[in-house]
Design a protein around this motif. Sequence first.
Motif, PDB file in Angstrom:
ATOM      1  N   ARG A 112      10.303  -3.984 -14.592  1.00 49.73           N
ATOM      2  CA  ARG A 112       9.415  -4.406 -13.084  1.00 49.73           C
ATOM      3  C   ARG A 112      10.504  -3.796 -11.808  1.00 49.73           C
ATOM      4  NH1 ARG A 112       6.109  -9.796 -14.430  1.00 49.73           N
ATOM      5  NH2 ARG A 112       4.537  -9.215 -15.015  1.00 49.73           N
ATOM      6  N   ILE A 113      11.101  -3.290 -12.310  1.00 48.20           N
ATOM      7  CA  ILE A 113      12.184  -3.191 -11.413  1.00 48.20           C
ATOM      8  C   ILE A 113      11.261  -2.123  -9.689  1.00 48.20           C
ATOM      9  CG2 ILE A 113      14.554  -0.998 -10.456  1.00 48.20           C
ATOM     10  CD1 ILE A 113      15.187  -2.914 -12.487  1.00 48.20           C
ATOM     11  N   ASP A 114      11.276  -2.295  -8.519  1.00 51.96           N
ATOM     12  CA  ASP A 114      10.688  -1.778  -7.470  1.00 51.96           C
ATOM     13  C   ASP A 114      11.675  -1.117  -7.261  1.00 51.96           C
ATOM     14  OD1 ASP A 114       7.898  -2.529  -4.993  1.00 51.96           O
ATOM     15  OD2 ASP A 114       9.119  -1.038  -6.080  1.00 51.96           O
ATOM     16  N   GLU A 153      -0.433  -3.594 -14.800  1.00 56.03           N
ATOM     17  CA  GLU A 153      -0.346  -3.344 -13.183  1.00 56.03           C
ATOM     18  C   GLU A 153      -0.177  -2.389 -13.081  1.00 56.03           C
ATOM     19  OE1 GLU A 153       4.077  -5.209 -14.178  1.00 56.03           O
ATOM     20  OE2 GLU A 153       3.264  -6.960 -15.105  1.00 56.03           O
ATOM     21  N   ASN A 154      -0.152  -1.389 -14.331  1.00 58.47           N
ATOM     22  CA  ASN A 154      -0.212  -0.143 -13.280  1.00 58.47           C
ATOM     23  C   ASN A 154      -1.235   0.918 -13.069  1.00 58.47           C
ATOM     24  OD1 ASN A 154       2.712  -0.646 -12.760  1.00 58.47           O
ATOM     25  ND2 ASN A 154       3.410   1.227 -14.067  1.00 58.47           N
ATOM     26  N   VAL A 155      -2.073   0.640 -14.161  1.00 60.56           N
ATOM     27  CA  VAL A 155      -3.795   0.972 -14.191  1.00 60.56           C
ATOM     28  C   VAL A 155      -4.256   0.306 -12.863  1.00 60.56           C
ATOM     29  CG1 VAL A 155      -6.034   0.654 -15.267  1.00 60.56           C
ATOM     30  CG2 VAL A 155      -4.051   1.668 -16.964  1.00 60.56           C
ATOM     31  N   PHE A 156      -3.944  -1.302 -12.610  1.00 54.24           N
ATOM     32  CA  PHE A 156      -4.383  -1.592 -11.500  1.00 54.24           C
ATOM     33  C   PHE A 156      -4.137  -1.313 -10.705  1.00 54.24           C
ATOM     34  CE2 PHE A 156      -5.835  -5.279  -8.238  1.00 54.24           C
ATOM     35  CZ  PHE A 156      -4.788  -4.875  -7.553  1.00 54.24           C
ATOM     36  N   ARG A 157      -3.517  -0.562  -9.988  1.00 54.89           N
ATOM     37  CA  ARG A 157      -2.974   0.057  -9.050  1.00 54.89           C
ATOM     38  C   ARG A 157      -3.056   1.754  -8.369  1.00 54.89           C
ATOM     39  NH1 ARG A 157       0.376  -2.022  -5.976  1.00 54.89           N
ATOM     40  NH2 ARG A 157       1.881  -0.256  -4.685  1.00 54.89           N
ATOM     41  N   ASN A 158      -3.757   1.958 -10.339  1.00 54.70           N
ATOM     42  CA  ASN A 158      -4.186   3.988  -9.754  1.00 54.70           C
ATOM     43  C   ASN A 158      -5.603   3.442  -9.616  1.00 54.70           C
ATOM     44  OD1 ASN A 158      -2.944   6.100 -10.354  1.00 54.70           O
ATOM     45  ND2 ASN A 158      -4.369   6.331 -11.994  1.00 54.70           N
ATOM     46  N   PHE A 193      -5.187  -0.962  -0.418  1.00 53.58           N
ATOM     47  CA  PHE A 193      -4.607   0.209  -0.995  1.00 53.58           C
ATOM     48  C   PHE A 193      -5.313   1.099   0.202  1.00 53.58           C
ATOM     49  CE2 PHE A 193      -2.875  -1.050  -5.173  1.00 53.58           C
ATOM     50  CZ  PHE A 193      -3.513  -2.055  -4.985  1.00 53.58           C
ATOM     51  N   TYR A 194      -4.842   2.241  -0.003  1.00 50.26           N
ATOM     52  CA  TYR A 194      -4.747   2.996   1.075  1.00 50.26           C
ATOM     53  C   TYR A 194      -4.484   4.467   0.622  1.00 50.26           C
ATOM     54  CZ  TYR A 194      -3.571  -1.207   4.141  1.00 50.26           C
ATOM     55  OH  TYR A 194      -2.877  -2.064   4.506  1.00 50.26           O
ATOM     56  N   PRO A 195      -5.102   5.347   1.229  1.00 47.45           N
ATOM     57  CA  PRO A 195      -5.856   7.284   1.214  1.00 47.45           C
ATOM     58  C   PRO A 195      -4.734   7.407   1.073  1.00 47.45           C
ATOM     59  CG  PRO A 195      -6.969   6.034   2.505  1.00 47.45           C
ATOM     60  CD  PRO A 195      -6.752   5.440   3.000  1.00 47.45           C
ATOM     61  N   VAL A 210      -1.008  10.920  -5.871  1.00 47.58           N
ATOM     62  CA  VAL A 210      -0.579   9.535  -6.536  1.00 47.58           C
ATOM     63  C   VAL A 210       1.063  10.190  -7.387  1.00 47.58           C
ATOM     64  CG1 VAL A 210      -0.039   7.314  -8.278  1.00 47.58           C
ATOM     65  CG2 VAL A 210      -2.493   7.874  -6.552  1.00 47.58           C
ATOM     66  N   GLY A 211       2.130   9.966  -6.870  1.00 48.72           N
ATOM     67  CA  GLY A 211       3.160  10.094  -6.937  1.00 48.72           C
ATOM     68  C   GLY A 211       4.182   8.796  -7.698  1.00 48.72           C
ATOM     69  N   GLY A 212       5.196   9.529  -8.299  1.00 47.03           N
ATOM     70  CA  GLY A 212       6.318   8.981  -9.084  1.00 47.03           C
ATOM     71  C   GLY A 212       6.471   8.565 -10.437  1.00 47.03           C
ATOM     72  N   ALA A 222       9.048  14.034  -0.564  1.00 46.29           N
ATOM     73  CA  ALA A 222       9.490  12.430  -1.806  1.00 46.29           C
ATOM     74  C   ALA A 222       7.525  11.958  -2.217  1.00 46.29           C
ATOM     75  CB  ALA A 222      10.177  11.088  -0.798  1.00 46.29           C
ATOM     76  N   TYR A 223       7.205  10.910  -2.686  1.00 49.22           N
ATOM     77  CA  TYR A 223       6.083  10.632  -3.654  1.00 49.22           C
ATOM     78  C   TYR A 223       5.714   9.962  -2.506  1.00 49.22           C
ATOM     79  CZ  TYR A 223       7.962   7.222  -6.196  1.00 49.22           C
ATOM     80  OH  TYR A 223       8.433   5.634  -7.114  1.00 49.22           O
ATOM     81  N   LYS A 224       6.574   9.357  -2.336  1.00 47.74           N
ATOM     82  CA  LYS A 224       6.503   7.864  -1.385  1.00 47.74           C
ATOM     83  C   LYS A 224       7.144   7.053  -0.419  1.00 47.74           C
ATOM     84  CE  LYS A 224       8.336   3.546  -3.991  1.00 47.74           C
ATOM     85  NZ  LYS A 224       7.438   2.488  -4.066  1.00 47.74           N
TER      86      LYS A 224
END
Length: 431
Positions: free
Chosen positions: A143-145, A198-203, A240-242, A246-248, A312-314
Amino acid sequence: MGYVGLPLAISFAKRFNVLGFDVNQVLINNLQHGKSYISDVSPEDIDRVLGQSFCPTTDSSKLKDCDFLIICVPTPLTKDKKPDLSYIKGACEIISGFLNKGQFVILESTTYPGTTDEIVVPMLEVSKLKAGKDFGVAFSPERIDPGNKDYTIDKIPKVVGGINKECTKIAALLYASIISEVICVSDAKTAESVKMVENVFRNVNIALVNELALIFENMGINCWEVIEAASTKPYGYTPFYPGPGVGGHCIPLDPLYLSYQAKRYGIMPRFIETSAEINDFMKVHVVNLIRKGLNRKNKKIFGSKIVIMGLAYKRNIEDVRESPSKDVIEELIALGANIAVFDPFAVSIKTDVGEFSSEASIRDAFREADCAVFMTDHDIFKKIDLFEVGVEDGLPIIIDCRNIFEKCNGYNLIGIGRGDINNTSIYEDSN
Ligand code: SAJ
C-alpha cells in the motif's frame, strides 16, 4: 528492490537481517554503494543498515537461508491488456529451486484474487514440499504511496491473509514487528481482493467524474466548481477530479486484473471495463480540445507546434509509467504536429514514435508554440504567468487538463470540465 521492496527491506532491516534480492544488477550495484534510486529511501537510510543488517545481492543461492521471502515484483498488463504474471512466476521459479522446510513465502504484488492459491502455491510445491505444512504462504497487499511523507510504510495498516489460519498468524506477527496496525483476513484471496477493491474504487470514481466533466462541458457548467461545492457535504461524498486519463502502474491496470478473473468465473464486469474505457477516452478528448482550440486561430493540428506541459502521470513526481501524455503525443505526431515537451521532474518520455526530452525551460518550450497542453498539475505550473512566458511570440492556445489556470484572465484557454468548450470569445482581460 523496487519502490515497494526497498522501503520494506530498509524497514525490516531495523529488526532483522535482511537480504535485498533483485535480478537487476544495476539496482544492486547502486545499493551496494549506498546509492538510492527511490525518492522515499535516502542514502542515509541505506547507509545506516548496509553491510550490517541489510545485504543487497543478485545471488539467489543466499535465499535458501532466509526464514521469510517477500515477493515484490511488477504485475503489468500484456499488450492485449491481460494480467502479466511473468514476474511473479519468475520469482516463484527462483524460490522453488531451493525452498526448504520452515521457510515462509509472502506475495505483496497487486494481483487478482486466486493468484496465490492457483499460481504461487503450485509453483512452490514443485519442490515436493507441502504448502501450509512444510512451508508457509500468505498474501499481503503493498500500500506504498510513493512520495507520501505522511503515510510512511510503518504507518499504513497492513492487511494479511495466509493459506491457512496459522500462516495468517505468522505473517501478521512478522509485519507487526515494523507496522503499527496489522489486519488479518480469512485467507490469501480475501487479502488479494482488498487491494483490488481499493484500486477499482479509485478507477471507477475517476471515470465517473470524467464522464461528468464531458457532460458539464457541453452544458456550459464548470465541473470543477460543482465538485468543489459538492465536497462541502461533510459525509457521504469523496471528491475525485477529471483529468486527461489515468496513469501510474496501479490504477489503470489493477481493475483489468479483477475483470480478467471475474470473466473466468462467468461474470461480465461491465462497470469496471466501462470505467477503464471512459478513462482511456479522456486522452482522445484532449486531442479534440486541441483541435477546437487551434480552430479558434484558424489553425490545424497538422504543422502546428504543440508543447506538452507535464510528462509525469501525476503532480510533483517524475514517474511517467502509463502516463496519458504518452498517448496524446503519439496521436498528435500521427496527425502531423510538431511536438515539444516540458516537465520539471521527468527528463523525458519514451513513446512508440520516439523519445521526447524536456526543454530546458518553460520559455524555451513555449517559443513559437501554437498550443500548450497542460497534462500534469505540477505545483510549479500554477505559478506560471502565461503573459510573461508567451509574450514575444503571442500567446499559444492553452489546453488546461487539470484546472491549473482556474482564474484565467485574458488568454485563449479551453479546459477539461470547464464548460468553456464552445466559447468562441477569447477571454477579455478583466483587469
Ligand atoms: N487521478 C485523476 N483524478 C483523481 C485522482 C487521480 O485523474 O481524482 C489520476 C492521476 O492523475 C493519476 C492516476 O489517476 O494519473 C492515479 O492516481 P492516484 O492518485 O491513484 O495515485 P497512484 O497511481 O500513484 O497510486 C495509487 C495511490 N493510492 C492513493 O490512494 C493515492 C497509492 O497510495 C497506492 O499505493 C497505489 O495507488 C497502489 O499501489 O494502489
